[in-house]
Design a protein around this motif. Structure first.
Motif, PDB file in Angstrom:
ATOM      1  N   GLY A 103       0.839  -1.193   0.000  1.00  0.00           N
ATOM      2  CA  GLY A 103       0.000   0.000   0.000  1.00  0.00           C
ATOM      3  C   GLY A 103       0.871   1.239   0.000  1.00  0.00           C
ATOM      4  O   GLY A 103       2.098   1.167   0.112  1.00  0.00           O
ATOM      5  N   THR A 104       0.234   2.379  -0.154  1.00  0.00           N
ATOM      6  CA  THR A 104       0.982   3.638  -0.145  1.00  0.00           C
ATOM      7  C   THR A 104       1.550   3.882   1.246  1.00  0.00           C
ATOM      8  O   THR A 104       0.910   3.597   2.257  1.00  0.00           O
ATOM      9  CB  THR A 104       0.083   4.810  -0.561  1.00  0.00           C
ATOM     10  OG1 THR A 104      -1.072   4.839   0.287  1.00  0.00           O
ATOM     11  CG2 THR A 104      -0.358   4.655  -2.006  1.00  0.00           C
ATOM     12  N   HIS A 105       2.762   4.364   1.272  1.00  0.00           N
ATOM     13  CA  HIS A 105       3.430   4.664   2.540  1.00  0.00           C
ATOM     14  C   HIS A 105       2.850   5.965   3.126  1.00  0.00           C
ATOM     15  O   HIS A 105       2.586   6.905   2.374  1.00  0.00           O
ATOM     16  CB  HIS A 105       4.923   4.837   2.276  1.00  0.00           C
ATOM     17  CG  HIS A 105       5.735   5.091   3.492  1.00  0.00           C
ATOM     18  ND1 HIS A 105       6.000   4.120   4.432  1.00  0.00           N
ATOM     19  CD2 HIS A 105       6.352   6.225   3.934  1.00  0.00           C
ATOM     20  CE1 HIS A 105       6.754   4.635   5.389  1.00  0.00           C
ATOM     21  NE2 HIS A 105       6.973   5.910   5.116  1.00  0.00           N
ATOM     22  N   GLN A 128       5.392   7.422  -6.505  1.00  0.00           N
ATOM     23  CA  GLN A 128       4.656   7.299  -5.250  1.00  0.00           C
ATOM     24  C   GLN A 128       5.399   6.305  -4.343  1.00  0.00           C
ATOM     25  O   GLN A 128       5.762   5.220  -4.780  1.00  0.00           O
ATOM     26  CB  GLN A 128       3.230   6.808  -5.497  1.00  0.00           C
ATOM     27  CG  GLN A 128       2.462   6.363  -4.256  1.00  0.00           C
ATOM     28  CD  GLN A 128       2.152   7.509  -3.327  1.00  0.00           C
ATOM     29  OE1 GLN A 128       1.560   8.497  -3.720  1.00  0.00           O
ATOM     30  NE2 GLN A 128       2.580   7.402  -2.072  1.00  0.00           N
ATOM     31  N   ILE A 129       5.604   6.664  -3.079  1.00  0.00           N
ATOM     32  CA  ILE A 129       6.272   5.747  -2.148  1.00  0.00           C
ATOM     33  C   ILE A 129       5.267   4.704  -1.669  1.00  0.00           C
ATOM     34  O   ILE A 129       4.168   5.036  -1.227  1.00  0.00           O
ATOM     35  CB  ILE A 129       6.855   6.510  -0.942  1.00  0.00           C
ATOM     36  CG1 ILE A 129       7.868   7.563  -1.413  1.00  0.00           C
ATOM     37  CG2 ILE A 129       7.529   5.544   0.022  1.00  0.00           C
ATOM     38  CD1 ILE A 129       8.409   8.418  -0.285  1.00  0.00           C
ATOM     39  N   VAL A 155       8.893  -3.034   3.936  1.00  0.00           N
ATOM     40  CA  VAL A 155       9.963  -2.561   3.053  1.00  0.00           C
ATOM     41  C   VAL A 155       9.351  -1.517   2.128  1.00  0.00           C
ATOM     42  O   VAL A 155       8.252  -1.727   1.578  1.00  0.00           O
ATOM     43  CB  VAL A 155      10.566  -3.713   2.231  1.00  0.00           C
ATOM     44  CG1 VAL A 155      11.562  -3.188   1.205  1.00  0.00           C
ATOM     45  CG2 VAL A 155      11.236  -4.716   3.156  1.00  0.00           C
ATOM     46  N   THR A 156      10.004  -0.385   1.942  1.00  0.00           N
ATOM     47  CA  THR A 156       9.464   0.677   1.089  1.00  0.00           C
ATOM     48  C   THR A 156      10.132   0.673  -0.281  1.00  0.00           C
ATOM     49  O   THR A 156      11.269   0.229  -0.439  1.00  0.00           O
ATOM     50  CB  THR A 156       9.650   2.058   1.743  1.00  0.00           C
ATOM     51  OG1 THR A 156      11.046   2.292   1.959  1.00  0.00           O
ATOM     52  CG2 THR A 156       8.905   2.130   3.066  1.00  0.00           C
TER      53      THR A 156
END
Length: 324
Positions: A103-105, A128-129, A155-156
C-alpha cells in the motif's frame, strides 16, 4: 460352598497370571454367576513399557488443525520498475504459498491473493512511495497444515520511469589505458554514471554480472568517479589485453540500462614517413606520427623523438642539421 468359592477365585488368579512356568498371561473370562453368588476379578497393571510406546506413537501423529507456526520470511526485496515492483523473499521451511501486503506509505494496506515467494505487482503509480510485507502459508488439499507465519517487516519502494541509457559510447585505446566518451542520458534527474571494466571473457563474466572487488580478470571493476561528465579515462591496464567496458546513468530513483564497448590498450609507438632516397642537395621532409596523442602539458621527455639518418655515398659534411 465356601470351598467352591475359594476354588473359583484361585482359578481366576491362575487364568490372570498363567500357569506356573508358562511365562505368559492368559486373558481372564468374563465374570459369571455361580449359584446365588457373584464374583469379581482384578485386571493386572499394563507394563510401563507398553504405555511409553503408545505415548510415543501419539506424539508422532500430527493432529488435525496443526498448531505449529511457520517462520517469518526474511530478506524481503522490492525492486521498483515502471509502475510496478518485483518482489522476493527467502524460502520458509514447509511453506508453499506467500501472502503479500502492500500500500501507499505510510499506512496503506492491500492484501494480495496467495502467490509464490517471487512475484510482481503492477498498476502502481510512478514516483509514489509504497510499502510491502509478506507472510508465509502452508496449505495441502485446501487445508492449512501450519499456522500462518507472522508478517515480515515493512519494506518501502518507489516505482519510476526508467532512465534513458547513454548512447554513442566511444572507446579509444592508449598505452596501458582506455579513454571513454559517450552522449549523456536524456532523462532528467541524472546524478552521475557508473563506469565498469573487465578483461574476463563474456562466457565466464556476463554483461550484466554484478561488480566485483577483485581483479579485472575475475569480474567487473567499478571506476571511482563523481559528477555527470560524459567521459572517463581508465588507467593502469595491461597492454595487449582486450577489455570490455559498460556505462549507465543513475539518479536518486534508479538506474538506466547499460551501454557496452571494448578496447585493447597498446604500447605507444611512432612511424616515420618520407622518401626512401634523396638526390644530393635536395631538400627532404620527413613526418613523424605518434600512435597516441601527446598532450601539450606532458613532460618534456615524453614529447621528444630521436631521428636516425643513414647516409649513402654522401659525405657527412653534406648533411645539415636535422630538426626534430
Amino acid at each position: 460352598m465356601r470351598n467352591d468359592s475359594r476354588n473359583q477365585r484361585a482359578g481366576v488368579r491362575r487364568l490372570m497370571h498363567g500357569s506356573p512356568g508358562s511365562g505368559s498371561a492368559v486373558t481372564p473370562p468374563p465374570p459369571r454367576w455361580v449359584g446365588s453368588s457373584r464374583f469379581r476379578f482384578r485386571v493386572g497393571v499394563v507394563p510401563a513399557l507398553v504405555l511409553a510406546l503408545l505415548g510415543s506413537l501419539l506424539v508422532a501423529v500430527p493432529q488435525a488443525g496443526a498448531t505449529h507456526k511457520l517462520a517469518t520470511p526474511t530478506n524481503v526485496q522490492a525492486t521498483p520498475g515502471n509502475a510496478q515492483v518485483s518482489l522476493s523473499a527467502d524460502a520458509v521451511t514447509n511453506a508453499n504459498q506467500y501472502r503479500w501486503q502492500y500500500g501507499t506509505h505510510p499506512s496503506g494496506t492491500t492484501t494480495t491473493a496467495a502467490r509464490s515467494r517471487t512475484t510482481t505487482i503492477g498498476s502502481l503509480t510512478n514516483n509514489q512511495i509504497y510499502r510491502v510485507r509478506v507472510s508465509a502459508r502452508a496449505v495441502s488439499g485446501g487445508v492449512l497444515t501450519h499456522q500462518d507465519s507472522d508478517w515480515s517487516d515493512w519494506v518501502t519502494f518507489t516505482p519510476h520511469v526508467p532512465l534513458n541509457a547513454p548512447t554513442d559510447l566511444s572507446v579509444s585505446a592508449g598505452s596501458a589505458a582506455l579513454s571513454l566518451s559517450w552522449t549523456a542520458s536524456t532523462s532528467t534527474g541524472v546524478t552521475g554514471y557508473d563506469v565498469h571494466y573487465t578483461s574476463a571473457a563474456a562466457s565466464s563474466v556476463t554483461n550484466n554480472a554484478a561488480v566485483t572487488t577483485g581483479a579485472a580478470s575475475a569480474g567487473w571493476v567499478a571506476v571511482t568517479r563523481t559528477g555527470t561528465t560524459a567521459s572517463q579515462a581508465i588507467p593502469s591496464l595491461s597492454n595487449g589485453t582486450p577489455y570490455r567496458v559498460r556505462v549507465r546513468a543513475k539518479s536518486s530513483t534508479g538506474l538506466s540500462g547499460w551501454v557496452f564497448g571494448s578496447g585493447t590498450p597498446t604500447a605507444a609507438s611512432v612511424t616515420l614517413t618520407g622518401p626512401a632516397t634523396v638526390v644530393e642537395g635536395q631538400t627532404v621532409t620527413l613526418t613523424v606520427t605518434a600512435s597516441q596523442a601527446v598532450s601539450s602539458t606532458a613532460a618534456a621527455e615524453d614529447r621528444v623523438y630521436s631521428l636516425s639518418v643513414s647516409l649513402g655515398s654522401a659525405e657527412s659534411a653534406d648533411l645539415g642539421d636535422v630538426v626534430g
